[in-house]
Design an enzyme around this catalytic site. Structure first.
Site, PDB file in Angstrom:
ATOM      1  N   HIS A  72       0.832  -1.196   0.000  1.00 32.78           N
ATOM      2  CA  HIS A  72       0.000   0.000   0.000  1.00 32.78           C
ATOM      3  C   HIS A  72       0.871   1.252   0.000  1.00 32.78           C
ATOM      4  O   HIS A  72       1.823   1.355   0.774  1.00 32.78           O
ATOM      5  CB  HIS A  72      -0.910   0.026   1.232  1.00 32.78           C
ATOM      6  N   TYR A 195     -10.047   4.270   7.052  1.00 32.63           N
ATOM      7  CA  TYR A 195     -10.309   4.535   8.461  1.00 32.63           C
ATOM      8  C   TYR A 195     -11.441   5.560   8.511  1.00 32.63           C
ATOM      9  O   TYR A 195     -11.270   6.690   8.030  1.00 32.63           O
ATOM     10  CB  TYR A 195      -9.070   5.105   9.149  1.00 32.63           C
ATOM     11  N   PRO A 287      -5.209  -1.430  18.460  1.00 35.90           N
ATOM     12  CA  PRO A 287      -4.865  -1.848  17.089  1.00 35.90           C
ATOM     13  C   PRO A 287      -4.986  -0.753  16.047  1.00 35.90           C
ATOM     14  O   PRO A 287      -4.589  -0.968  14.894  1.00 35.90           O
ATOM     15  CB  PRO A 287      -5.866  -2.975  16.818  1.00 35.90           C
ATOM     16  N   LYS A 291       0.522  -1.246  15.220  1.00 36.71           N
ATOM     17  CA  LYS A 291       1.896  -1.244  15.702  1.00 36.71           C
ATOM     18  C   LYS A 291       2.303  -2.504  16.468  1.00 36.71           C
ATOM     19  O   LYS A 291       3.498  -2.717  16.698  1.00 36.71           O
ATOM     20  CB  LYS A 291       2.122  -0.021  16.608  1.00 36.71           C
ATOM     21  N   TYR A 379       2.927   6.249  10.770  1.00 31.86           N
ATOM     22  CA  TYR A 379       2.156   5.089  10.319  1.00 31.86           C
ATOM     23  C   TYR A 379       3.050   4.075   9.612  1.00 31.86           C
ATOM     24  O   TYR A 379       2.947   2.864   9.860  1.00 31.86           O
ATOM     25  CB  TYR A 379       1.018   5.542   9.400  1.00 31.86           C
TER      26      TYR A 379
END
Length: 386
Positions: A72, A195, A287, A291, A379
């Site tokens: 991604h 998200y 979550p 990580k 991220y």
């Protein structure tokens, strides 16, 4: 029985540590309380930072990852019925990869056994002596003792390793919500993760493969799973992901579902005498920031390097610095996971003022290149400390 490093826990952290040590000629024994089938099939998330994929490839267990992993270059933050793409690679030059943790475990088990590694399933550890570096375990109804130079506790949050460390300082944050996660036999409705922040609660659209989707809904911590039949799950997901541009959520048979509570936890220090904690045995994160697995890989990579130096030169300096070095990265990831969780979830106790602040922050992240870059670099994973 004796080995150089006894590893408690046969999840990805313990197996990877054993593999990395083997490549340096260091002997280890992995003790796992569950059977092989359970270990290879327990469902866990699998969003890998580039640093994690680099470690797996560099250690020779990245062949299937490269073939089947979904790389991604961005993700979408969706709120107010509108999606906003964060170009991860464009902002950082790095990527993330979706590859299920179950597949990583299968790859590592296969490699350790092919290399003649000593992985003992259904071996339940009942006592660890951090001073003498001894591990007592039960297998096939017999109690046995494994002597070693060092013990690596990679047995997760509920394992026996952390309780063997006296005087630990712990830091805990519980969240007023949980995740209802489902696995569905349906092609993903997106090419990149979504998200979603919604008044009804958070939602996440992830991917398992080109034919399987992984989706999550924010629910109450005491939610009854039986209250969520398939039709209600799909209806709620569609409502939280809804946009005004005609985007539609694909539906399909749900093959697995579970509710996961959310908590932040850190135990300090991560070493006591000859016992070293790694992964979930020392820290867990909500979550949202993806990580947990990546921190575990970072821990054992650092620990393997420290053991390598110890056996190569006799120096224990890297082992002495292990806890402090790991915790610097752990706390950065803890903060990012906490920040991302509070940014995206609907807090049932929040008033109108708090909700407006949350929306303002979301709008800032997607409209400011500096804010988006900060989000993106955390991220995809910060580079390993020198």
């Amino acid at each position: 029985m004796r080995t150089q490093v006894a590893i408690v826990g046969g999840g990805p952290a313990g197996l990877l540590l054993s593999h990395l040590l083997h490549r340096q000629g260091i002997a280890s024994v992995v003790l796992e309380s569950r059977d092989r089938r359970y270990v290879e099939h327990r469902q866990r998330a699998g969003m890998l930072e580039q640093g994690t994929t680099d470690v797996l490839r560099g250690s020779g267990v990245g062949e299937r990852l490269d073939r089947e992993g979904l790389v991604h270059h961005g993700l979408e933050l969706r709120f107010g019925g509108t999606g906003h793409r964060i170009p991860l690679t464009g902002l950082t030059g790095r990527t993330v990869t979706v590859y299920a943790q179950t597949e990583i475990v299968k790859d590592l088990v296969a490699r350790r056994l092919a290399d003649g590694g000593d992985v003992r399933f259904e071996a339940r550890v009942v006592e660890i002596d951090p001073a003498a570096a001894g591990v007592t375990y039960v297998q096939d109804g017999r109690t046995r003792t494994l002597e070693c130079d060092y013990v690596a506790g990679c047995d997760g949050f509920h394992g026996v390793s952390r309780p063997a460390v006296p005087g630990l300082r712990t830091f805990v944050r519980d969240y007023p919500f949980a995740w209802l996660g489902v696995l569905a036999d349906v092609p993903p409705s997106t090419d990149e993760l979504i998200y979603a922040n919604h008044d009804r609660g958070f939602a996440l659209h992830s991917l398992r493969s080109s034919k399987v989707s992984r989706l999550y809904l924010q629910v109450a911590p005491d939610e009854d799973l039986a209250a969520w039949p398939d039709a209600r799950i799909w209806s709620e997901l569609a409502a939280r992901f809804a946009t005004g541009d005609g985007w539609e959520l694909r539906e399909g048979p749900i093959t697995d579902r579970a509710i996961t509570p959310m908590r932040s936890f850190v135990a300090e220090p991560m070493r006591h005498d000859r016992l070293f904690l790694a992964g979930d045995a020392a820290h867990i994160v909500p979550p949202t920031g993806a990580k947990g697995l990546n921190l575990a890989v970072s821990d054992v990579t650092m620990l393997a390097a420290a053991f390598t130096e110890r056996y190569a030169s006799g120096s224990e300096a890297p082992l002495d610095g292990y806890s402090a070095s790991c915790l610097r990265r752990v706390w950065r990831a803890e903060h990012f996971s906490y920040w991302m969780t509070t940014l995206l979830h609907a807090d049932p106790a929040a008033d109108d003022f708090a909700r407006r602040l949350q929306r303002s922050h979301l709008e800032y992240v997607v409209s400011s290149e500096a804010a988006a870059t900060s989000f993106a670099e955390n991220y995809v994973g910060l580079p390993a400390a020198p």
